[in-house]
Design an enzyme around this catalytic site. Structure first.
Site, short mmCIF file in Angstrom:
data_model
loop_
_atom_site.label_atom_id
_atom_site.label_comp_id
_atom_site.label_asym_id
_atom_site.label_seq_id
_atom_site.Cartn_x
_atom_site.Cartn_y
_atom_site.Cartn_z
N CYS A 82 -4.89 6.64 7.74
CA CYS A 82 -6.03 6.87 6.85
C CYS A 82 -7.16 5.88 7.14
CB CYS A 82 -5.57 6.75 5.39
SG CYS A 82 -6.91 7.00 4.22
N CYS A 138 -9.08 4.56 4.11
CA CYS A 138 -8.35 3.57 3.31
C CYS A 138 -8.32 2.21 4.03
CB CYS A 138 -6.90 3.99 3.07
SG CYS A 138 -6.65 5.73 2.72
N ASP A 139 -8.07 2.21 5.33
CA ASP A 139 -7.73 0.97 6.03
C ASP A 139 -8.74 0.50 7.07
OD1 ASP A 139 -5.34 1.05 4.62
OD2 ASP A 139 -4.31 2.19 6.18
#
Ligand code: FAD
Ligand code: NAP
Length: 303
Positions: free
Chosen positions: A130, A133-134
């Site tokens: 992701c 997200c990261d």
């Protein structure tokens, strides 16, 4: 007894809930994560009509907002099984049982694992599925993206705002992604490609990812490339393990429906990515949801 329980609150499930609730049905939307499904994993959506660009989390919020006002009950729960009892269906979750006259399965798909050494060990320590997200954890790092589809190319483009370099490694010499994304990636100075190659192993120290071992599938040559992060986008698996007893899926786990989203079991519908279908997109998920949301109303009227 609900009129319908929709399992999964991605775009397909939320649209089904909208249509069913507007037909005055008693509707529950059952979800094990957060509303939005896969849309939460992407920063830029550019092919949803009405928006030149919108982030996945924002579109998720916009789809969810009206449901509360329409009386849709939002229930948290991980579905383990559906029992077809004929005129009603019983849904078993981690927390108990629910009864409903009809079910709409909207459980979508989840990212596939690469299945190589180091992938599990370094998950969340440099291995990610992701970018939204990261990605920000890997500022000024060399980032590797695995895959050649829409997800790999789109998320590689997104990662260029953080990474020093972004390398896409693909097992063939041609991308599967939409042309518009391909052209953008080819034109981006930060992105380079390693063709005809697969990741054999993800390596690291006691803290995090430091390198990958790559194999050229044509020549067999094995090389090591230093990287700080590996983002894996090698496709999707159907989230349908809990449906095995119903025998409504194909051999790969995708649910077979007709064009009214009906499965072979009366009162059980399926929508969105979980269906056996050609194009898995937000627009097609939303279209499926509308058809099934209306379909359950017709089903209940004729019970
Ligand atoms: P999903 O979005 O997969 O939602 C399914 C929901 O069901 C999830 O919330 C999940 O938690 C829940 N669930 C699953 N199993 C259970 C269970 N047993 N019990 C309870 N709940 C369960 N499409 C586009 O059109 N444009 C894009 O730009 C785009 N970008 C993308 C970028 C990425 C990185 C990814 C991964 C996908 C992208 N897609 C894009 C594809 C799009 O997100 C999907 O086609 C769409 O989200 C499918 O919707 P869905 O409602 O069918 O399923
Ligand atoms: P996908 O289209 O199935 O692509 C998966 C990619 O990974 C393919 O290039 C495949 O190679 C490669 N791959 C598969 N297994 C591999 C392995 N073991 N090792 C190395 N490479 C492997 O999956 P996706 O990109 O996640 O897209 C999923 C769905 O979401 C698609 O329907 C897509 O259109 C949609 N989506 C849309 C958008 C958008 O519209 N902007 C963005 C993201 C996703 P091959 O090409 O050789 O098969």
């Amino acid at each position: 007894m609900y009129d319908t329980i929709i399992i999964g609150s991605g775009p397909a499930g939320m649209t089904a809930a909208l249509y069913a609730a507007r037909s005055n049905l008693k509707v529950a939307l059952l979800e094990r994560g957060i509303p939005g499904g896969q849309m939460n994993n992407t920063a830029d959506i550019e092919n949803y009509p009405g928006y030149a660009n919108i982030s996945g989390p924002e579109l998720s919020e916009k789809m969810f907002e009206p449901l509360e006002g329409l009386g849709v009950e939002y229930l948290w729960g991980n579905v383990q099984a559906i029992e077809d009892k004929g005129t009603y269906k019983e849904i078993t979750t981690d927390d108990g049982r629910l009864e409903t006259k009809s079910v709409i399965i909207a459980t979508g798909a989840s990212h596939r694992l690469l299945g190589v050494a180091g992938e599990e060990e370094y998950n969340s320590r440099g291995v990610s599925y992701c970018a939204v997200c990261d990605g920000a954890f890997f500022r000024d790092e060399d980032i590797l993206v695995v895959g050649g589809g829409d997800s790999a190319v789109e998320e590689a483009l997104f990662l260029t705002q953080f990474g020093k370099t972004v390398t896409i490694v693909h097992r063939r010499n041609e991308l599967r992604a939409q042309k518009v994304l391909q052209e953008r990636a080819f034109a981006n100075e930060k992105i380079s490609f390693i063709w005809d190659s697969v990741v054999k192993e993800i390596k690291g120290d006691d803290r995090r990812v430091t390198a990958v071992e790559l194999e050229n599938v044509k020549t067999g040559e094995v090389t090591t490339k230093e990287v700080g992060a590996v983002f894996i986008y090698v496709g999707l698996d159907a989230a349908s393990d809990f449906l095995k007893n119903l025998e409504i899926t194909d051999e790969n786990g995708w649910v077979i429906t007709d064009d009214q989203m009906r499965t072979s079991r009366a009162g059980i519908f399926a929508v969105g990515d979980i269906r056996q279908k050609h194009l898995r997109q937000i627009t097609t998920a939303v279209g499926d949801g509308a058809v099934a949301g209306q379909g359950v109303y017709d089903y209940i009227q004729n019970m």
